[in-house]
Each structure stands twice: as C-alpha cells, then as structure tokens.
Scaffold this motif. Structure first.
Motif: not given
Length: 431
Positions: A307-326
């Motif tokens: 999802m992040h790649r498709a939307e031009g976003g960064n690759r996170f170490l903890y993607p679940q945590s970052n996505w939920v918080k955002d």
C-alpha cells in the motif's frame, strides 16, 4: 398583541384566563362569559388555522371558549379530545359537532409523554443518514442525560451496523488472484477505515467524556465487530480474511487511547481482555483482544508495504503501528489537539497491550504489539522511558490491577513487564 407570528414560533403559550400572578385572571362564570376583542380574534385564528388537542377540559364553565369552538371548525386538521372519565353534555356536543377523535382514559402526563415519544420515533425513522459531525454532537447531548441512554445506545449501534452491513464478501472480498491481491488488500483496508469513521469518532469522544456509565455500550460495539470473523467462507485468502477484524482492532485501539487520555486506564482491563474469541486452528482456545487483535495478526506487513509503495509512501519498520496511529489521528482531534500528546498516548496503549499479551504461559501467543516504543534512543527514537515509568507505577493500587488485569496479581504484572523488556532487548530493533 406584540407576539411573534405564530407560523414562525416553535411554541406559543396563550393564557386565555390569565396567569396566577395576574390580578386580572378570569375565574368566575361571569368572567368566563366573554373575551376581549383582541383575544377573541387571536383565538378564532388559532382554531381556524391549527388542529386541536383537548385534554382535561370539561367544557362546562368556559362559555366564551365553548362558543369559539362551536363557531370555528378547522378545515385543515382534525380535533383530538382526551377524556379521563365520563363526558358532560357540552363536551359530548362539541366532539360530535367536530367529529373529534376521542381518546379515553388518558391523563395529561400519559397522553403527552406518549405523543412526544411517538413523534421522536417517527423523526428517527424518516431522518436522513446521520453525518459524522452531527453524530458527535448528538453523542455529546445524549452522554450526560440518563433519559437519553437508549438514544445513545442506538446511535452507536447504528454506526456498528453500518460497518457490519458493508463487511460481507460482496463488499470486502476475501478471495483474490495472486496478481490482484495487493490491490484487493489496499481496497479492503481503505474500505474498512471509511466504513468505521463515524463509529471511531463516537468512541473517541464518548469514552473520553464518559465517566464509566456507558462502558457497556462501547464494549458491545467491539463484541459485534469481533463476530465478523465468526463465519469463515469456504475458500478465502488468509490475509484478506484476517482483515475482517480490522474494524474491531481500530475500535479497541480508539477505546484504549481515549481511556488513557481521560485517565481511565482501568477500562483497559475490560477492553484488552473481552470479548474472548477462539482463534481458528487453535484448538478453539479462547483469547482476549490483547492476543487476537494484535495488529500483526490482523493486518499483513507485506500488504501494508505494498500500500505504501502504491501511494508513494515510505517503508516503515513497524507499518501496522504507524498506519493505525496515522489513520486514527483525526477521530481524536476534538479531545486531544496536540499531535505529540496523542502519539504518546498511543505508545502507552501499545505498551500496556503488549504487557497483557506477554502474560501467557504459551510462548506461541507471547508477542507484543509492534510499535516504536520497542526502539531506544540509539535509533533516534525517544520512548519516554515507558518501561521505567510503568515499573514505578506497579503497585497494588495500579488502576489496571484494581480492575482485574493480570488476575489482579502484582507479581504477574511485574513478570509480564520483565518478559516485555527482555523481548524488546532481544528483538526490538530487528522485528
């Protein structure tokens, strides 16, 4: 008379016989024989242009009012006459003349209380779908009023129903070809988040402002959402099927963070232990949300990276945590406008959820919730010394212990903290 035009007034009270504080009020038969011309004209207009509900009037003594009702018949609306007891001759004549609908055996309180309830029910049935902001305003109106507890329940329950109705395989596919899996995953994630928007705003504001009176309402919302995975389709993609718990995860996270922001952390002893649910292929072993709603068990890491790649976003170490918080930042805007304070509350929630998740004798389920709180300052991240803070807080009077978390046992809580700290030391930087 210097009154507001009747058509533009929500309520107008006309005291035909005066007020108890007015020395010129009408009491005797002679005083009730006639009305001043100005009042008589207003009365005739009301009787001509509006319907009439009569309640508790015998029509025996008010001769001027009887004549006014006799001489004017509304061409627009019917007459309703509630009588508690037998009719007198005058009342019987008026109801016959106007073909009134007679309501027997109703006192004033019974009649009008029931009428208001029926009108409100009709309003709810004909109301357009409620918007998010209107829902929050209604929540804040209902929350402190014990007489509106059912309206509050219905408001939250309807928001949950909206999610449930949109979570069928027809709306959120659980099977996709390998070439389209990433697109389906991203579409489902965004769809679940959009469908949950009203509920998440209600939970953030409701839990934050509640004093515990309505905890059953917040708990029921999660219970209904957890059951979305109770019926597994015959054929499915594992990661798309697990996503059906995403609304339950988002709701539990929202309840937990709101409880922390409002300093009601004892609520976590319920939110992270109930409702229990049996994970598929686990021998029907029932667990609490701290285990089966762990974000890594609900949302695929690879799917979020795609999802992040498709939307031009960064690759996170903890993607679940970052996505939920955002994605949950917006529901908390009204209760916590400061971004840093909100992220700190999220980190504390992740830490406490992780402590509970580590409180198990089965190592298979002993996984913390993934988040940046697992890192340390060498990675440029300040976790505000959460482990040290919690260690200092751990006493017999700790709110979570008093509410029943860790079986109410201080030693178990300390052991879980030690297990989490050790896990963080070994795997926090590489997981």
């Amino acid at each position: 008379m210097g009154i507001k035009p009747l058509a533009h007034s929500q309520v107008t009270v006309i005291k035909l016989h005066g007020d108890y504080a007015d020395l010129e009020q009408r009491n005797t038969v002679d005083e009730l024989e006639t009305y001043p011309d100005e009042l008589q004209q207003l009365l005739e207009r009301v009787l001509d242009e509006y319907g009439l509900i009569v309640c508790g009037w015998s029509a025996e003594w008010d001769e001027a009012l009887v004549r006014a009702v006799q001489s004017t018949r509304s061409r627009r609306y019917p007459m309703f006459w509630a009588q508690y007891g037998p009719f007198g001759d005058a009342a019987r004549a008026l109801t016959a003349q106007h073909d009134a609908v007679v309501i027997d055996g109703k006192s004033t309180d019974e009649l009008f209380t029931d009428l208001v309830g029926r009108i409100e029910a009709l309003d709810r049935l004909t109301a357009a779908p409620i918007t998010r902001d209107v829902a929050v305003v209604q929540l804040k109106r209902d929350l402190p009023d014990p007489l509106r507890r059912i309206e509050l329940f219905d408001l939250v329950d309807q928001a949950v129903t909206q999610i449930v109705d949109r979570s069928t395989p027809e709306h959120k596919p659980v099977l996709a070809a390998s070439t389209t899996w990433a697109d389906t995953f991203g579409s489902n994630v965004r769809g679940y988040r959009t469908d949950s928007d009203i509920l998440l705003h209600l939970l953030a504001n409701g839990v934050f402002h509640d004093d515990g009176t309505h905890d059953r309402v917040w708990r029921r919302a999660v219970e209904r959402l957890v059951r979305l995975r109770d019926t597994t389709p015959g054929t499915y993609n594992e990661y798309l099927e697990k996503l059906r718990h995403l609304p339950a995860l988002l709701s539990t996270w929202t309840i937990g963070v709101a409880a922390i922001l409002s300093r009601r952390e004892e609520l976590l002893a319920t939110a992270l232990y109930h409702p229990e649910w049996a994970v598929p292929n686990s021998g029907r072993r029932r667990q609490g949300p701290a285990w089966y709603l762990n974000p890594i068990r609900v949302v695929s890491t690879d799917g979020l990276h795609d999802m992040h790649r498709a939307e031009g976003g960064n690759r996170f170490l903890y993607p679940q945590s970052n996505w939920v918080k955002d994605t949950l930042r917006e529901p908390f805007r009204l209760v916590e406008p400061n971004d840093i304070a909100c992220r700190e509350a999220c980190a504390r929630f992740e830490f406490l959820a992780s402590m509970i998740a580590m409180d198990t004798e089965n190592d298979v389920y002993a996984y913390p919730w993934p988040g940046e709180f697992l890192l340390d300052s060498t990675w440029g991240y300040d976790n505000h010394g959460l482990a040290d803070v919690i260690e200092r807080e751990l006493t017999d009077t700790w709110p979570l212990l008093r509410a029943g978390a860790f079986g109410g046992e201080l030693l178990r809580a300390q052991k879980a903290l030690t297990a989490l700290t050790e896990w963080r030391r070994q795997y926090g930087r590489t997981w």
